[in-house]
Design an enzyme around this catalytic site. Structure first.
Site, mmCIF file in Angstrom:
data_model
loop_
_atom_site.group_PDB
_atom_site.id
_atom_site.type_symbol
_atom_site.label_atom_id
_atom_site.label_comp_id
_atom_site.label_asym_id
_atom_site.label_seq_id
_atom_site.Cartn_x
_atom_site.Cartn_y
_atom_site.Cartn_z
ATOM 1 N N HIS A 112 0.792 -1.240 0.000
ATOM 2 C CA HIS A 112 0.000 0.000 0.000
ATOM 3 C C HIS A 112 0.817 1.280 0.000
ATOM 4 C CE1 HIS A 112 0.885 -0.049 4.314
ATOM 5 N NE2 HIS A 112 0.633 1.239 4.287
HETATM 6 C C1 UD1 Z 1 -2.212 5.949 5.149
HETATM 7 C C2 UD1 Z 1 -0.940 6.542 5.736
HETATM 8 C C3 UD1 Z 1 0.164 5.484 5.756
HETATM 9 C C4 UD1 Z 1 -0.312 4.220 6.455
HETATM 10 C C5 UD1 Z 1 -1.623 3.735 5.846
HETATM 11 C C6 UD1 Z 1 -2.150 2.573 6.638
HETATM 12 C C7 UD1 Z 1 -0.575 8.939 5.327
HETATM 13 C C8 UD1 Z 1 0.150 9.946 4.518
HETATM 14 N N1 UD1 Z 1 -0.456 7.659 4.938
HETATM 15 O O1 UD1 Z 1 -1.938 5.620 3.802
HETATM 16 O O2 UD1 Z 1 1.287 6.000 6.458
HETATM 17 O O3 UD1 Z 1 0.687 3.232 6.320
HETATM 18 O O4 UD1 Z 1 -2.598 4.798 5.880
HETATM 19 O O5 UD1 Z 1 -3.054 1.803 5.926
HETATM 20 O O6 UD1 Z 1 -1.238 9.279 6.271
HETATM 21 N N2 UD1 Z 1 -9.254 4.855 0.632
HETATM 22 C C9 UD1 Z 1 -10.465 4.236 0.527
HETATM 23 N N3 UD1 Z 1 -11.121 3.902 1.686
HETATM 24 C C10 UD1 Z 1 -10.614 4.171 2.920
HETATM 25 C C11 UD1 Z 1 -9.387 4.828 2.998
HETATM 26 C C12 UD1 Z 1 -8.714 5.156 1.854
HETATM 27 O O7 UD1 Z 1 -10.967 3.963 -0.560
HETATM 28 O O8 UD1 Z 1 -11.265 3.832 3.917
HETATM 29 C C13 UD1 Z 1 -8.515 5.153 -0.620
HETATM 30 C C14 UD1 Z 1 -8.792 6.547 -1.154
HETATM 31 O O9 UD1 Z 1 -8.823 6.481 -2.529
HETATM 32 C C15 UD1 Z 1 -7.546 7.311 -0.728
HETATM 33 C C16 UD1 Z 1 -6.457 6.248 -0.747
HETATM 34 O O10 UD1 Z 1 -7.119 5.048 -0.359
HETATM 35 O O11 UD1 Z 1 -7.252 8.383 -1.570
HETATM 36 C C17 UD1 Z 1 -5.306 6.518 0.181
HETATM 37 O O12 UD1 Z 1 -5.765 6.749 1.513
HETATM 38 P P1 UD1 Z 1 -4.913 7.700 2.515
HETATM 39 O O13 UD1 Z 1 -5.520 7.662 3.855
HETATM 40 O O14 UD1 Z 1 -4.665 9.016 1.898
HETATM 41 O O15 UD1 Z 1 -3.507 7.015 2.537
HETATM 42 P P2 UD1 Z 1 -3.110 5.488 2.752
HETATM 43 O O16 UD1 Z 1 -2.472 5.007 1.504
HETATM 44 O O17 UD1 Z 1 -4.262 4.740 3.291
HETATM 45 N N1 UDP Z 2 -3.958 -5.372 8.710
HETATM 46 C C1 UDP Z 2 -5.243 -5.902 8.779
HETATM 47 N N2 UDP Z 2 -5.859 -6.291 7.613
HETATM 48 C C2 UDP Z 2 -5.260 -6.192 6.397
HETATM 49 C C3 UDP Z 2 -3.938 -5.664 6.330
HETATM 50 C C4 UDP Z 2 -3.325 -5.247 7.520
HETATM 51 O O1 UDP Z 2 -5.818 -6.012 9.868
HETATM 52 O O2 UDP Z 2 -5.887 -6.563 5.387
HETATM 53 C C5 UDP Z 2 -3.304 -4.939 9.955
HETATM 54 C C6 UDP Z 2 -1.971 -5.592 10.196
HETATM 55 O O3 UDP Z 2 -2.119 -6.815 10.869
HETATM 56 C C7 UDP Z 2 -1.256 -4.541 11.031
HETATM 57 C C8 UDP Z 2 -1.807 -3.241 10.508
HETATM 58 O O4 UDP Z 2 -3.029 -3.559 9.841
HETATM 59 O O5 UDP Z 2 -1.589 -4.666 12.389
HETATM 60 C C9 UDP Z 2 -0.857 -2.612 9.533
HETATM 61 O O6 UDP Z 2 -1.484 -1.569 8.884
HETATM 62 P P1 UDP Z 2 -1.053 -1.051 7.449
HETATM 63 O O7 UDP Z 2 -0.278 -2.100 6.738
HETATM 64 O O8 UDP Z 2 -2.277 -0.528 6.805
HETATM 65 O O9 UDP Z 2 -0.148 0.227 7.790
HETATM 66 P P2 UDP Z 2 1.367 0.437 8.247
HETATM 67 O O10 UDP Z 2 1.666 -0.464 9.389
HETATM 68 O O11 UDP Z 2 2.246 0.209 7.067
HETATM 69 O O12 UDP Z 2 1.395 1.885 8.623
#
Ligand code: UD1
Ligand code: UDP
Length: 378
Positions: A211
């Site tokens: 991601h």
């Molecule tokens: C965010 C965090 C990242 C973290 C990740 C965990 C920032 C800059 N990034 O990244 O550090 O590792 O969360 O998962 O804060 N979207 C949906 N549904 C949702 C949420 C997001 O469709 O419920 C889609 C939207 O198109 C959105 C994209 O995902 O634009 C990215 O979401 P965003 O929260 O901006 O960043 P993440 O990639 O989730």
């Molecule tokens: N996780 C989850 N379901 C998924 C993928 C990840 O519950 O489909 C959990 C995972 O076990 C961990 C956390 O989400 O505890 C990690 O989050 P993510 O990878 O979104 O973000 P990051 O740790 O890179 O910030």
């Protein structure tokens, strides 16, 4: 004492759980001077499987404020959060604001508080990738420099802060994600039927998550990773791939089909723990998933050039491969096991230490030399 906790993204709900549990325990033991906990959800993540499912599974209290900010550019998202969090803080007037990790919700929460002269406590302070192109690195560095209390998961994190001149208010407490894994793995094994539902055999599949913006937003990198996953499946090792919405959106736009790979919606935390523990190998660019692989002693192939969780690499359980399909396949099929080493992530009581320190209660603050261990597979 009143504490406002600010969360918004998937990993933050998981990090919050052990701290909330420790607060509840503190309040039971200190009914005369309880901590008043106000929970703010920024709305950064909003799909059921990215947010609500964690509140249900981890029995988290419902947020007192849901700010509904949603997705957008960094400036829009962080700016809207800043504005809306400020309103909450002006109304609640807390003694502390607690922020978690390194997302835009973390930065907005810390900045809103610091500007109002409310002290900030940062859980998971001191991590560095030393790659300033990552949005998370900017969020971490700025948040640490605005924080009064810095709760570090590892010695390395303490050292990173020292190099930036931050030594006051720094506490080595252990890793709250390790607390959470310890607290929920048994429940996960009792409740989750994910292996049966997907028809998976223990240690006969690979688990993948992708991601990071640096991977999803660079076509070359994403296609290298996807080719790697397809080839692993082609070699006869099934690949299970719960898809983050950011990645799902990219794949839809590119019209990519993943031959042989089991693509799923994001799975719940309990299902994820079971999938991780029973995988032969994990391929990921997630910070949390790299660590959980280590907790379960499952070999991890990290789809990045660097990591904040260097201890997992040094112990030999994690290999950094980037996005070259050949290296991805080679390392995944080899599934290198590591060596036993010093346990870097504390003893599963990070949440309790955080609460003690926050309350100024005398407690054993240091988590080094702790007795933590892998979760049943060591
Ligand atoms: C965010 C965090 C990242 C973290 C990740 C965990 C920032 C800059 N990034 O990244 O550090 O590792 O969360 O998962 O804060 N979207 C949906 N549904 C949702 C949420 C997001 O469709 O419920 C889609 C939207 O198109 C959105 C994209 O995902 O634009 C990215 O979401 P965003 O929260 O901006 O960043 P993440 O990639 O989730
Ligand atoms: N996780 C989850 N379901 C998924 C993928 C990840 O519950 O489909 C959990 C995972 O076990 C961990 C956390 O989400 O505890 C990690 O989050 P993510 O990878 O979104 O973000 P990051 O740790 O890179 O910030």
């Amino acid at each position: 004492m009143k504490v406002v906790s600010i969360v918004g993204a998937r990993p933050q709900f998981i990090k919050l759980a052990p701290v909330l549990r420790a607060i509840q325990r503190y309040n039971r033991e200190n009914p005369g001077q309880p901590i008043q906990e106000v929970l703010v959800h920024t709305g950064q993540h909003y799909d059921y499987e990215m947010s609500q499912v964690f509140f249900e599974e981890l029995s988290l209290k419902a947020p007192d404020y849901h700010l509904g900010v949603g997705s957008g550019t960094h400036g829009y998202q962080t700016g809207e959060m800043l504005r809306r969090i400020e309103e909450v803080l002006l109304r609640e007037k807390p003694d502390w604001v607690m922020v978690y990790g390194d997302t835009n919700s973390t930065l907005a929460g810390a900045l809103a508080a610091a500007k109002l002269h409310i002290p900030v406590a940062h859980v998971e302070a001191g991590l560095r990738s030393f790659n300033r192109r990552m949005p998370e690195e900017i969020n971490r560095v700025l948040t640490d420099h605005m924080s009064t209390l810095l709760f570090c998961p590892t010695e390395r994190a303490v050292e990173n802060l020292r190099r930036e001149g931050i030594t006051e208010g720094v506490h080595l407490v252990g890793d709250v994600m390790y607390d959470a894994a310890l607290q929920y793995t048994e429940l996960a094994e009792r409740k989750s039927c994910v292996l049966e539902t997907l028809g998976l055999e223990q240690k006969e599949y690979a688990l993948a998550t992708v991601h990071r913006a640096e991977n999803t937003d660079a076509h070359e990198r994403l296609s290298g990773i996807l080719r790697g996953l397809e080839r692993i499946a082609g070699e006869g090792l099934p690949v299970v791939f719960p898809l983050h919405p950011r990645t799902a959106k990219k794949l839809r736009r590119l019209g990519v089909a993943l031959n042989g790979v089991r693509v799923l919606e994001p799975v719940s935390y309990l299902d994820m723990l079971v999938l991780e523990k029973n995988a032969r190998v994990i391929l990921t660019d997630s910070g949390g998933v790299q660590k959980e692989a280590f907790f379960f002693r499952v070999p991890c192939v990290t789809l990045r050039e660097e990591t904040e969780w260097v201890e997992t690499v040094e112990a030999g359980w994690n290999t950094l491969v980037g996005c070259d399909p050949k290296r991805i396949v080679q390392e995944a099929l080899e599934a290198r096991v590591g060596v036993e080493s010093v346990w870097p992530y504390g003893d599963g009581r990070a949440g309790e230490r955080i609460v003690c320190i926050l309350c100024g209660v005398l407690c054993e603050e240091k988590a080094d030399g702790a007795e933590g261990d892998s979760l049943g597979l060591g």
